[in-house]
Write a protein that holds these residues in place. Structure first.
Motif, mmCIF file in Angstrom:
data_model
loop_
_atom_site.group_PDB
_atom_site.id
_atom_site.type_symbol
_atom_site.label_atom_id
_atom_site.label_comp_id
_atom_site.label_asym_id
_atom_site.label_seq_id
_atom_site.Cartn_x
_atom_site.Cartn_y
_atom_site.Cartn_z
ATOM 1 N N ALA A 61 -1.136 0.401 20.168
ATOM 2 C CA ALA A 61 -1.122 1.783 19.692
ATOM 3 C C ALA A 61 -1.985 1.912 18.446
ATOM 4 O O ALA A 61 -1.707 2.701 17.559
ATOM 5 C CB ALA A 61 0.311 2.221 19.372
ATOM 6 N N GLY A 62 -3.034 1.159 18.360
ATOM 7 C CA GLY A 62 -3.911 1.203 17.199
ATOM 8 C C GLY A 62 -5.318 1.580 17.564
ATOM 9 O O GLY A 62 -5.618 1.964 18.677
ATOM 10 N N SER A 63 -6.198 1.439 16.575
ATOM 11 C CA SER A 63 -7.632 1.705 16.762
ATOM 12 C C SER A 63 -7.880 3.078 17.350
ATOM 13 O O SER A 63 -8.644 3.242 18.299
ATOM 14 C CB SER A 63 -8.249 0.618 17.654
ATOM 15 O OG SER A 63 -8.045 -0.654 17.080
ATOM 16 N N GLY A 64 -7.181 4.080 16.806
ATOM 17 C CA GLY A 64 -7.417 5.443 17.254
ATOM 18 C C GLY A 64 -6.601 5.850 18.464
ATOM 19 O O GLY A 64 -6.676 6.988 18.906
ATOM 20 N N GLY A 65 -5.810 4.877 19.039
ATOM 21 C CA GLY A 65 -5.008 5.208 20.209
ATOM 22 C C GLY A 65 -3.816 6.069 19.827
ATOM 23 O O GLY A 65 -3.442 6.189 18.666
ATOM 24 N N ALA A 66 -3.193 6.669 20.833
ATOM 25 C CA ALA A 66 -2.028 7.512 20.595
ATOM 26 C C ALA A 66 -0.844 6.645 20.181
ATOM 27 O O ALA A 66 -0.665 5.531 20.685
ATOM 28 C CB ALA A 66 -1.694 8.306 21.849
ATOM 29 N N PRO A 67 0.000 7.110 19.252
ATOM 30 C CA PRO A 67 1.185 6.344 18.843
ATOM 31 C C PRO A 67 2.123 6.124 20.016
ATOM 32 O O PRO A 67 2.228 6.961 20.909
ATOM 33 C CB PRO A 67 1.824 7.245 17.779
ATOM 34 C CG PRO A 67 0.720 8.123 17.287
ATOM 35 C CD PRO A 67 -0.155 8.353 18.474
ATOM 36 N N ALA A 68 2.802 4.988 20.000
ATOM 37 C CA ALA A 68 3.801 4.684 21.033
ATOM 38 C C ALA A 68 5.184 5.004 20.481
ATOM 39 O O ALA A 68 5.458 4.793 19.298
ATOM 40 C CB ALA A 68 3.712 3.217 21.430
ATOM 41 N N ARG A 69 6.042 5.516 21.353
ATOM 42 C CA ARG A 69 7.394 5.918 20.931
ATOM 43 C C ARG A 69 8.430 5.181 21.758
ATOM 44 O O ARG A 69 8.283 5.028 22.967
ATOM 45 C CB ARG A 69 7.589 7.424 21.078
ATOM 46 C CG ARG A 69 6.576 8.255 20.292
ATOM 47 C CD ARG A 69 6.818 9.752 20.495
ATOM 48 N NE ARG A 69 5.775 10.537 19.889
ATOM 49 C CZ ARG A 69 5.722 10.856 18.588
ATOM 50 N NH1 ARG A 69 6.702 10.444 17.795
ATOM 51 N NH2 ARG A 69 4.735 11.566 18.093
ATOM 52 N N PHE A 70 9.503 4.749 21.062
ATOM 53 C CA PHE A 70 10.612 4.089 21.726
ATOM 54 C C PHE A 70 11.915 4.583 21.102
ATOM 55 O O PHE A 70 11.944 4.936 19.918
ATOM 56 C CB PHE A 70 10.520 2.565 21.598
ATOM 57 C CG PHE A 70 9.287 1.975 22.216
ATOM 58 C CD1 PHE A 70 9.267 1.598 23.539
ATOM 59 C CD2 PHE A 70 8.129 1.819 21.459
ATOM 60 C CE1 PHE A 70 8.123 1.067 24.114
ATOM 61 C CE2 PHE A 70 6.981 1.283 22.024
ATOM 62 C CZ PHE A 70 6.979 0.903 23.350
#
Length: 249
Positions: A62-71
């Motif tokens: 979820a880094g390098s500009g990617g969308a955040p991950a949710r749990f």
């Protein structure tokens, strides 16, 4: 099981929104850098266990500009909510009855502020709990802000969700339109091919008609020639020559 009791508060002070968000932290990997709570209980230990249980590599992906991950995990009428982004984990423990958008709004606000203050800085090398003194009070401020503006934030997130849904629908429609355009282009190419084939067929038809006409003319000329030849033969036989006039001697 998660259990909690108000810390430093009277029994009558802990109701309502004040107990919506009971614990929050920021971690790099599995090392908690800063945390805050006004309550006592075993929820920090459970949150740490949940942090260990997060899918391997989910924070890095979820880094390098990617969308955040949710749990999110549920335990004893509480939810343990995580947001992972660029190697950091943001967590908030909330009552099960708290609207989901409130937890989402808090985690987004915490992430944005932490990245603004520490992104690419000392947080990348900080040891566990080393930012607790300076950032713990900031976490408290964010909790209080979200609780004070929970209805407004909930409406804002709902509008954002609707906008995102409309955006996705529009993107799907655009993709379908582009795909339909490709199919129309294919149909146009096929139509052009059919037109070319029709023109070629027309030319071939004209050639065949000309060839048939010439063959018919040849047959007619041959028949006419035969008839003329027969007439000539009859003429010569009857007249015993080409001159059929009688001459007196």
């Amino acid at each position: 099981m998660a259990s909690l009791a108000p810390g430093g508060k009277g029994e009558g002070d802990g109701g309502g929104k004040a107990e919506w968000l009971i614990y929050a932290f920021v971690a790099r990997g599995t090392a908690v850098l800063a945390e805050y709570t006004e309550f006592t209980g075993n929820f920090p230990a459970i949150a740490a266990q949940c942090l260990q249980r997060l899918p391997a590599g989910s924070s890095a992906s979820a880094g390098s500009g990617g969308a955040p991950a949710r749990f999110s995990y549920a335990c004893d009428r509480h939810t343990f909510n995580f947001l992972l982004h660029r190697g950091y984990a943001y967590c908030v423990v909330a009552k099960e009855s708290v609207p989901k958008n409130v937890s989402v709004a808090f985690l987004e606000r915490l992430k944005d502020d932490f990245m603004k203050r520490y992104g690419g800085g000392k947080a990348d090398t900080a040891i566990a709990k080393s930012l607790n003194k300076e950032y713990g009070p900031i976490i408290k401020q964010h909790i209080q802000y979200v609780l004070d503006h929970s209805e407004e934030l909930d409406k804002t997130l709902k509008v954002q969700a609707q906008v995102s849904e409309v955006k996705n629908i529009m993107l799907n429609n655009i993709e379908k339109t582009l795909d339909r355009g490709e199919k129309l282009s294919e149909l146009q190419d096929k139509t052009s091919d059919l037109h070319s084939q029709a023109q070629e067929f027309k030319k071939q038809g004209v050639k065949i008609r000309r060839k048939t006409w010439l063959q018919n003319m040849k047959i007619k000329l041959v028949v006419l020639g035969i008839l003329l030849l027969l007439v000539l033969i009859v003429w010569v036989s009857v007249c015993q020559g080409f001159d059929c006039t009688k001459h007196e001697t």
